[in-house]
Design a protein around this motif. Structure first.
Motif, PDB file in Angstrom:
ATOM      1  N   ASP A  74      53.594  73.075  33.452  1.00  8.17           N
ATOM      2  CA  ASP A  74      54.315  73.492  34.424  1.00  8.17           C
ATOM      3  C   ASP A  74      55.779  73.138  34.962  1.00  8.17           C
ATOM      4  N   PHE A 131      50.942  76.773  38.968  1.00 11.24           N
ATOM      5  CA  PHE A 131      50.013  77.482  38.320  1.00 11.24           C
ATOM      6  C   PHE A 131      48.915  77.480  39.321  1.00 11.24           C
ATOM      7  N   ARG A 161      43.653  79.704  36.747  1.00  8.16           N
ATOM      8  CA  ARG A 161      43.156  80.022  35.413  1.00  8.16           C
ATOM      9  C   ARG A 161      43.008  78.665  34.328  1.00  8.16           C
ATOM     10  N   PRO A 162      44.038  77.724  34.455  1.00  9.01           N
ATOM     11  CA  PRO A 162      43.958  76.549  33.546  1.00  9.01           C
ATOM     12  C   PRO A 162      42.622  75.718  33.900  1.00  9.01           C
ATOM     13  N   TYR A 204      55.418  84.050  39.221  1.00  9.27           N
ATOM     14  CA  TYR A 204      54.843  82.702  39.647  1.00  9.27           C
ATOM     15  C   TYR A 204      56.045  82.075  40.755  1.00  9.27           C
ATOM     16  N   LYS A 229      55.657  85.694  35.283  1.00 17.74           N
ATOM     17  CA  LYS A 229      54.515  84.879  34.811  1.00 17.74           C
ATOM     18  C   LYS A 229      54.512  84.796  33.282  1.00 17.74           C
ATOM     19  N   LYS A 230      55.035  86.037  32.872  1.00 20.76           N
ATOM     20  CA  LYS A 230      55.032  86.180  31.292  1.00 20.76           C
ATOM     21  C   LYS A 230      55.863  84.983  30.570  1.00 20.76           C
ATOM     22  N   HIS A 256      53.458  79.461  30.156  1.00 23.38           N
ATOM     23  CA  HIS A 256      52.083  79.329  29.955  1.00 23.38           C
ATOM     24  C   HIS A 256      51.369  77.952  30.023  1.00 23.38           C
ATOM     25  N   LYS A 292      48.952  74.730  29.579  1.00 24.64           N
ATOM     26  CA  LYS A 292      48.334  73.983  28.492  1.00 24.64           C
ATOM     27  C   LYS A 292      47.150  73.204  28.904  1.00 24.64           C
TER      28      LYS A 292
END
Lengths: 104, 453
Positions: B116, B155, B158-159, B314, B441-442, B445, B447
């Motif tokens: 993030d 985020f 999802r994570p 985001y 968002k793309k 990502h 971790k």
């Protein structure tokens, strides 16, 4: 005509969104909701907060929980850590709106 | 699949009641404990701490909390999800692993969510179209880029869901949304699909109700606040969630506070904008579709919630240095308390001006009279005491310090019956201004790593 105090028919909660304050007012029942929906116009709320709110007032209706949400723009002296206000987050502004008296 | 799960709130902010997490894991049955530690500028405070000490930068309180609850969560298999990792989730996990070892707890899987923090990659992200202009004022990011202290992507679930799938029992994240800590377990346990917008929205709203801790179970309740029992021993809210997206807000028996349609309604109003568009990373929730029903004592059923598809963006929370402030205060008593305080303010302002000090703003408030409600406050005669509170803001540190030296002298060289200067000279505070932005968002990502104790 009779005069009622908003605090007798509603409660609420307020907080900060940057330099804007959000003031949520929740009526205790459907009858109360009809009253706040009719009388708490954006113009009336803007006038009530004269000297506090220096921007526009937006209003959103939430009939499902008998509530109105107001966004008071340009209200918190810059907001966050920039603001010099004691109530920099507008936490007491819901109570301030509930001070209003309404003629019905 | 479980027919219901119970998710308990253990913290509403960094600094909340330390006793609550232990209470939540011992006073009744729960499956998950979620703890929110992050407000808008918290990340920048933690980032500064990490700069001074590379091992710091997370919610320190969390370590004592984990010491308290580790044996219980290990025994009962309760999962813990928190964003208390702040600016240093891995540093936080290392401390938790040490605690676990000291207590002889082995084989516990801890999930760490990072990625993030985009402070060091801003230039590169801007080249790839990140935008990052201020989403409220429209101001260009280039105006503040050199002064940035922190920049973190919010985020979502999802994570966290990924970490749960990998078997993590404790999940420590950086900047994840407050609500995701609550709805990630629902997605995981009930196998909700990522495009089941109504169910995702229901989870988000459960998260909104839990994220401020006691604020939905009787704390800060502006309704009939006198009717709230035993706030000294307040029970924090628990969401009892069902696979169909309905949930019940409740709390443990034999705790104080209360859960009613009124207390939950008030929390629904907390810091919302347009209620039909409550935007999160995974969906857009519609607060005007929420139905509340009192189902019994301290049980409110929440149902009927509708949601809409997620956006491609985001939210990014950034903070930058923006000068200094200082606050000074003195207390004046009867007789003529307010008149004396006003005179003292006038004298102070004259002296600041004589010294040639420059401020962007000088703000005077009279605590006890009008600080909260400004012109809406009615001035009372014969008040017994009032606190004069003067704040200043300037880009110039020297002027702020000079202001601090002018408060105490008012005691011997201003109006009489004055007290309340035990705290010493007002100190210069660094202003950390908030910069909310959006980015595709793309471009970034999360971790997810798993550490085993």
């Amino acid at each position: 005509m009779s005069k009622i105090k908003l605090i007798d028919i509603a409660h609420g909660r307020s907080g900060d969104k940057g330099d804007a304050a959000n003031v949520g007012i929740v009526a205790y029942d459907d009858k109360g909701y009809e009253i706040i929906k009719k009388h708490l116009t954006t113009e009336r709320v803007k006038k009530h907060f004269e000297g506090i709110c220096f921007g526009k007032v937006e209003r959103f209706e939430m009939p499902n929980i008998c509530a109105l949400n107001f966004l008071l723009h340009n209200t918190l002296g810059g907001g966050g850590t920039v603001s010099l206000k004691h109530d920099a987050q507008g936490k007491t502004l819901a109570a301030a709106l509930l001070k209003m008296e309404i003629e019905i | 699949m479980k027919d219901k799960i119970r998710i308990a709130s253990g913290s509403g902010f960094w600094g909340d009641l330390q006793s609550i997490p232990l209470q939540q894991v011992t006073k009744g049955q729960i499956d998950y404990l979620m703890m929110d530690f992050l407000a808008e500028v918290t990340m920048s405070i933690m980032q500064k701490q990490k700069k001074r000490n590379p091992a710091a930068g997370y919610a320190k309180d969390l370590i004592q909390i984990m010491k308290d609850i580790l044996p219980h969560i290990a025994e009962k298999n309760i999962k813990v999800i928190t964003n208390g990792g702040g600016a240093n989730p891995m540093g936080c996990v290392e401390e938790i692993v040490k605690c676990a070892h000291k207590q002889g707890i082995k084989g516990l899987k801890i999930g760490v969510v990072t990625g993030d923090d985009i402070l060091d990659s801003i230039d590169n992200l801007l080249k790839h179209g990140a935008g990052l202009d201020n989403m409220e004022s429209g101001q260009k990011v280039t105006d503040v880029k050199e002064r940035l202290i922190s920049a973190n992507v919010y985020f979502g679930a999802r994570p966290i869901v990924e970490a749960l799938k990998k078997g993590a029992q404790i999940i420590i994240t950086g900047r994840t949304t407050d609500t995701s800590l609550t709805y990630a377990p629902m997605i995981h346990e009930f196998k909700w699909s990522w495009d089941d917008w109504d169910k995702l929205a229901a989870g988000v709203i459960a998260g909104h109700i839990l994220e401020c801790g006691g604020q939905s179970s009787g704390g800060n309740f502006l309704g009939d606040w006198r009717s709230v029992p035993d706030l000294a021993h307040i029970g924090f809210p628990i969401a009892e969630a069902y696979p169909n997206g309905e949930f019940v807000v409740t709390k443990h028996e034999n705790t104080g506070g209360m859960v009613s349609v009124d207390t939950v309604s008030e929390q629904l109003m907390y810091e919302i904008g347009d209620p039909t568009n409550y935007i999160t990373p995974e969906c857009v929730a519609d607060f005007t579709t929420i139905n509340l029903e009192q189902q019994g004592k301290d049980r409110v059923r929440v149902f009927g919630i509708k949601g809409k598809p997620a956006t491609d963006l985001y939210k990014v929370s950034m903070a930058y240095n923006d000068g200094y402030t200082a606050i000074g205060s003195l207390t004046y008593s009867w007789p003529d308390a307010l008149e004396k305080a006003k005179k003292a303010d006038e004298i102070l302002r004259t002296r600041l001006s004589d010294l040639g000090l420059k401020f962007d703003e000088i703000r005077t408030e009279f605590l006890g009279v009008n600080a909260c409600h400004g012109p809406l406050a009615s001035e009372q005669n014969e008040i017994n005491e009032v606190v004069l509170r003067v704040g200043v803001r300037s880009a110039n540190h020297h002027d702020i310090e000079a202001f601090g030296k002018e408060i105490a002298p008012l005691i011997l060289t201003g109006p009489p019956s004055v007290t309340g200067f035990a705290g010493g000279r007002p100190k210069a505070n660094e202003v950390i201004a908030y910069w909310p932005a959006l980015m595709p968002k793309k471009l970034v990502h999360p971790k997810v790593e798993i550490i085993t104790t």
